[in-house]
Scaffold this active site. Structure first.
Site, mmCIF file in Angstrom:
data_model
loop_
_atom_site.group_PDB
_atom_site.id
_atom_site.type_symbol
_atom_site.label_atom_id
_atom_site.label_comp_id
_atom_site.label_asym_id
_atom_site.label_seq_id
_atom_site.Cartn_x
_atom_site.Cartn_y
_atom_site.Cartn_z
ATOM 1 N N CYS A 141 0.746 -1.126 -0.030
ATOM 2 C CA CYS A 141 0.071 0.036 0.047
ATOM 3 C C CYS A 141 0.870 1.364 0.095
ATOM 4 O O CYS A 141 0.359 2.352 -0.088
ATOM 5 C CB CYS A 141 -1.019 -0.071 1.257
ATOM 6 N N HIS A 143 -2.061 7.965 5.823
ATOM 7 C CA HIS A 143 -2.510 6.660 4.869
ATOM 8 C C HIS A 143 -3.952 6.472 5.556
ATOM 9 O O HIS A 143 -4.502 6.236 4.423
ATOM 10 C CB HIS A 143 -1.523 5.537 5.713
ATOM 11 N N GLU A 174 -1.730 5.755 13.298
ATOM 12 C CA GLU A 174 -1.161 7.019 12.900
ATOM 13 C C GLU A 174 -1.455 8.150 13.715
ATOM 14 O O GLU A 174 -0.557 9.012 13.537
ATOM 15 C CB GLU A 174 -1.917 6.995 11.346
ATOM 16 N N LYS A 219 -9.097 8.755 1.693
ATOM 17 C CA LYS A 219 -9.736 7.406 1.609
ATOM 18 C C LYS A 219 -10.993 7.243 2.012
ATOM 19 O O LYS A 219 -12.010 6.526 1.488
ATOM 20 C CB LYS A 219 -8.721 6.391 2.267
ATOM 21 N N HIS A 238 -9.536 2.766 -0.716
ATOM 22 C CA HIS A 238 -7.786 2.710 -0.842
ATOM 23 C C HIS A 238 -7.410 2.024 -2.122
ATOM 24 O O HIS A 238 -7.940 0.929 -2.337
ATOM 25 C CB HIS A 238 -7.673 1.656 0.522
ATOM 26 N N PHE A 278 1.322 -3.328 3.809
ATOM 27 C CA PHE A 278 1.394 -4.556 4.575
ATOM 28 C C PHE A 278 2.771 -4.941 4.355
ATOM 29 O O PHE A 278 3.160 -4.747 3.094
ATOM 30 C CB PHE A 278 0.436 -5.509 3.478
#
Lengths: 408, 426
Positions: free
Chosen positions: B176, B316, B327, B348, B353, B412
């Site tokens: 990602c 993110h 975060e 997002k 995403h 990931f």
């Protein structure tokens, strides 16, 4: 339009040199530098002609996984290609004398060249069989995927999870990038690692790749492209007469590339200098590969000492790429040539880092290993070895060269 | 001369062209209009049957005509659209001749079920289909097209040929974080003086039953299927996972000197980038947040700034319970008390995403944020999470003064990248 070339020659004796201070390799020939050097003095083996008959693979030698992946839980969470890569990375860190050096590993950069991961053959087979018999195939597919896929299998499929596992098992965390794209991924991983070190963007980088030949995804791809050798295996340069073809090889190969003064400061032993890596991507019309290789060679030619130079070829055996590389290599005569895929098979992304490691080992020994080529294309070489050029010509796309030189 | 170099004596890297496509629409103008209106591109999946799936929503891109639908086909088509938009805006090169390399963030490629079925059919096997049958089918069938399409290099190869980028195109994955890694590789090549321009693209058109199931089995996806537009709830207490989406973004990067030399319009500056990988777990980040904190600090330091200089964060912000918690923790660690007032809004929440594309898509949106001096909102923020003391720009866009912005991408596999962006060179 002619495809262009990327990569520069790093002149020796400039302020920043890229040294290879560690290699970690595993293949069908065994584990580590000594085992490979020994095995390269014997005729290539026949490979495994049974498992994927009529195709041939070179499976990985037996590994004692505990030596490099101490936690069973980590071993379980990986599939074969990840274990191969993580194992080889551990060997490279050992070889460079940095294993367990937490401070250094936390700032060590990493570039991994990787393809894709494994599939669950039993689940796939059951789905393919069931889809034909189902009157509601889409719902059937969803149901089987939801119920039969192991959740953690995904983590063995993502390309970036070889790098992820290396971070987890060995603690390399300075940075982490994964390049995909078959043979070119291996070439450009090493090229970018070398360029970053030369430009002071990195002091020490772990770079390499991992390939498992014994899995359906790559085998299927090669078969669809009719790139596989069938039947009793022959040495690489002999295959052209029968139409060519590659034998897939399981390989793990990692290099520790380090800036000279960084290596000196920690009293590391340099294996070789990685003086240049150049790459390009030709539009593959007849003659284009040969022309691209000539162009790449032109970049490093001013630096070559022909009488102390050997070429380690990454030729795959697949045609027409291998014939075009052969035409280029013919024009380099009488430089000694050694095609290692006769011994190792073809490990796609990993072939280039593997051949760089083998070049480093030969330069350490001061001589090239013998030829077992019955066609006579690979000349003998008695002179001391000071330089090696490693070639890569992808079975579909991508060309590259590296120049390695003895240090001192 | 010195004004072309940054505080570390490196060439300053500027953005001279951008292109974007998301589930909201095509192009920077249309996307921006919808983002500041707080619109969602998430909808019920129509591309394939969702019977039996826990998640039945996504931000698929169904409005782009395509001959054959597969992940590499759609990823390549989206990438080409955004590349054309970015190159046209930059006015660089000529058609089919871009004067620099291609760095492409692309989803990992593998054979999909329709192709696997075709190969199985060609094998002649019926009752049970083994690997041996598939190999026989592959060997006998006319599958050269599949072979070329499902090579990892194939998307980049097609793009490089048509756009005419130079050298060996690099395809990459940091999960990602891939889109941000593509930008980072471009920045580094320009800073090395290796190239004057680079085309950096993140693309992802990979939503199919198996990709959805894979994320679903990791419990990463929202299952709030109804209404789809409300499913992505970053930073809200009731957040329950991310929503998969497709999209692409392209950035033309140039050295400032090269851009000024050819009279190009500047859309922004990439001041810094930072990385730090996580060694804790394959899908979870270190409980102390050290790697993502280090990643953010590295990016800010690389830009020659301090945390106090950052006016806005494009996080993110996936909307998974874990990501947003970490975060928030990282923001508190890096920005201290200021974290409570520092605007941090997740694109997002609206576009979902976009996976391999996300880092590039969000860099483009961040550059538009800097350019327009308007912060896009975090929509679906109805239930604040008391554990996250953040200004998420809830639900409604807001005017703001933004000089330096941070864009985070965490993948990931523990691969983290942060970028620091600005409107004008310092």
């Amino acid at each position: 339009m002619a495809a262009s070339i990327t990569g520069e020659l790093t002149k020796a004796d400039t302020a920043r040199e890229a040294w290879i201070t560690g290699v970690g390799i595993i293949s069908t020939l065994g584990e580590g530098a000594q085992a490979h050097w020994r095995a390269l003095h014997a005729a290539p083996g026949p490979g495994d002609a049974v498992t994927w008959s009529p195709f041939v693979i070179h499976p990985i030698a037996a590994l004692d996984l505990d030596k490099q992946i101490p936690k069973k839980g980590d071993q379980r969470q990986m599939e074969a290609w990840q274990r191969i890569g993580t194992y080889a990375a551990g060997l490279a860190l050992d070889s460079a004398g940095v294993k367990g050096n937490a401070e250094l590993l936390a700032r060590m950069d990493m570039i991994v060249a990787a393809g894709g991961g494994e599939r669950d053959a039993a689940v796939d087979a059951a789905i393919l069989s069931g889809l034909r018999k189902s009157d509601r195939p889409a719902a059937f597919l969803n149901e089987r995927l939801m119920n039969d896929l192991r959740p953690t299998l995904f983590l063995a499929q993502l390309s970036n999870l070889v790098a992820g596992n290396i971070s987890i098992v060995h603690g390399v965390t300075g940075s982490s990038r994964t390049f995909m794209g078959e043979e070119s991924a291996g070439v450009d991983a090493v090229r970018v690692a070398q360029a970053r070190i030369a430009a002071a963007q990195s002091e020490i980088t772990l770079v390499g790749g991992s390939a498992n030949a014994d899995q359906i995804s790559t085998m299927l791809l090669f078969a669809m492209g009719h790139r596989l050798w069938k039947g009793e295996l022959r040495p690489l340069w002999e295959r052209a007469a029968a139409g060519g073809g590659l034998a897939s090889g399981s390989l793990g190969a990692f290099l520790v590339i380090e800036e000279k003064n960084h290596a000196l400061a920690r009293a590391a032993t340099p294996l070789v200098r990685l003086s240049a890596v150049v790459s390009g991507q030709a539009r593959r019309v007849p003659g284009a590969i040969t022309a691209m290789l000539e162009g790449l060679w032109g970049r490093i030619a001013p630096h070559l000492e022909a009488d102390r130079l050997a070429i380690i070829s990454g030729a795959t055996g697949a045609e027409p790429a291998t014939a075009e590389e052969r035409a280029f290599l013919s024009a380099r005569a009488p430089i000694a040539i050694r095609a290692t895929s006769s011994h190792l098979g073809h490990g796609v992304e990993t072939q280039f880092p593997m051949n760089i490691a083998l070049a480093a080992i030969a330069l350490q020994q001061g001589r090239i290993f013998p030829s077992f080529d019955p066609t006579g294309f690979e000349h003998a070489m008695d002179a001391p070895l000071r330089q090696v050029v490693v070639t890569s010509v992808g079975h579909w796309r991508g060309e590259g060269l590296a120049l390695l030189e003895a240090v001192g | 001369m010195a004004r072309y170099l940054d505080q570390a004596g490196r060439p300053i890297v500027v953005v001279t062209g951008m292109g974007v496509v998301t589930s909201l629409g095509i192009g920077t103008a249309d996307n921006w209009r919808k983002l500041i209106a707080g619109e969602s591109g998430i909808h019920t999946i129509a591309r394939f049957a969702t019977e039996g799936l826990k998640t039945r929503i996504a931000g698929t891109i169904d409005f782009v005509p395509i001959e054959r639908l597969s992940s590499p086909d759609l990823s390549e088509r989206l990438a080409e659209m955004v590349a054309q938009e970015a190159i046209a805006e930059a006015g660089i090169g000529t058609r089919g001749d871009f004067p620099g390399p291609l760095f492409l963030a692309v989803p990992p490629i593998e054979l999909e079920w329709p192709q696997r079925q075709a190969v199985a059919d060609a094998s002649g096997a019926y009752d049970t289909i083994t690997n041996r049958d598939l190999m026989r089918g592959a060997d006998t069938g006319p599958f050269d097209e599949f072979y070329q399409r499902f090579m990892f290099a194939s998307v980049a190869d097609g793009l490089a040929e048509r756009i005419g980028t130079k050298g060996s195109p690099i395809s990459l994955s940091t999960a990602c974080a891939s889109g941000a890694t593509a930008i980072q590789l471009g920045i580094e090549a320009i800073r090395r003086g290796e190239v004057e321009a680079a085309l950096c693209i993140g693309t992802d058109g990979s939503i199919n039953p198996e990709s959805l199931v894979r994320f679903s089995l990791l419990s990463a996806l929202s299952t709030a299927n109804d209404p789809p537009q409300a499913a992505a709830k970053p930073f809200a207490k009731n957040r329950d996972g991310f929503v998969m989406a497709e999209g692409a973004a392209a950035l033309v990067l140039e050295s400032l000197e090269h851009a000024v030399g050819r009279g190009a319009k500047l859309f922004g500056v990439i001041e810094g980038c930072g990385e730090m990988a996580d060694s804790f777990h394959r899908t979870r980040s270190s409980p102390d947040g050290r790697p993502i904190i280090g990643c953010i600090r590295n990016a800010i330091a690389d830009a020659g700034l301090t945390p106090d200089d950052i006016d806005y964060v494009n996080p993110h912000g996936t909307g998974t319970p874990e990501n947003d918690k970490m975060e928030g923790l990282a923001a508190a660690a890096v920005f201290g008390e200021r974290a409570k007032q520092l605007p941090i809004s997740s694109n997002k929440s609206m576009i979902g995403h976009t996976l391999s594309a996300a880092g590039a898509v969000e860099a483009v949106i961040t550059l538009m944020t800097l350019d327009r001096q308007v912060l896009p909102p975090t929509i679906n923020y109805q239930v604040p999470d008391p554990a996250l003391q953040l200004d998420v720009v809830p639900n409604v866009a807001r005017d703001a003064k933004v000089r330096h912005a941070l864009s985070n991408s965490f993948g990931f596999g523990g691969q983290n990248v942060s970028l620091v962006l600005a409107r004008e060179p310092k």
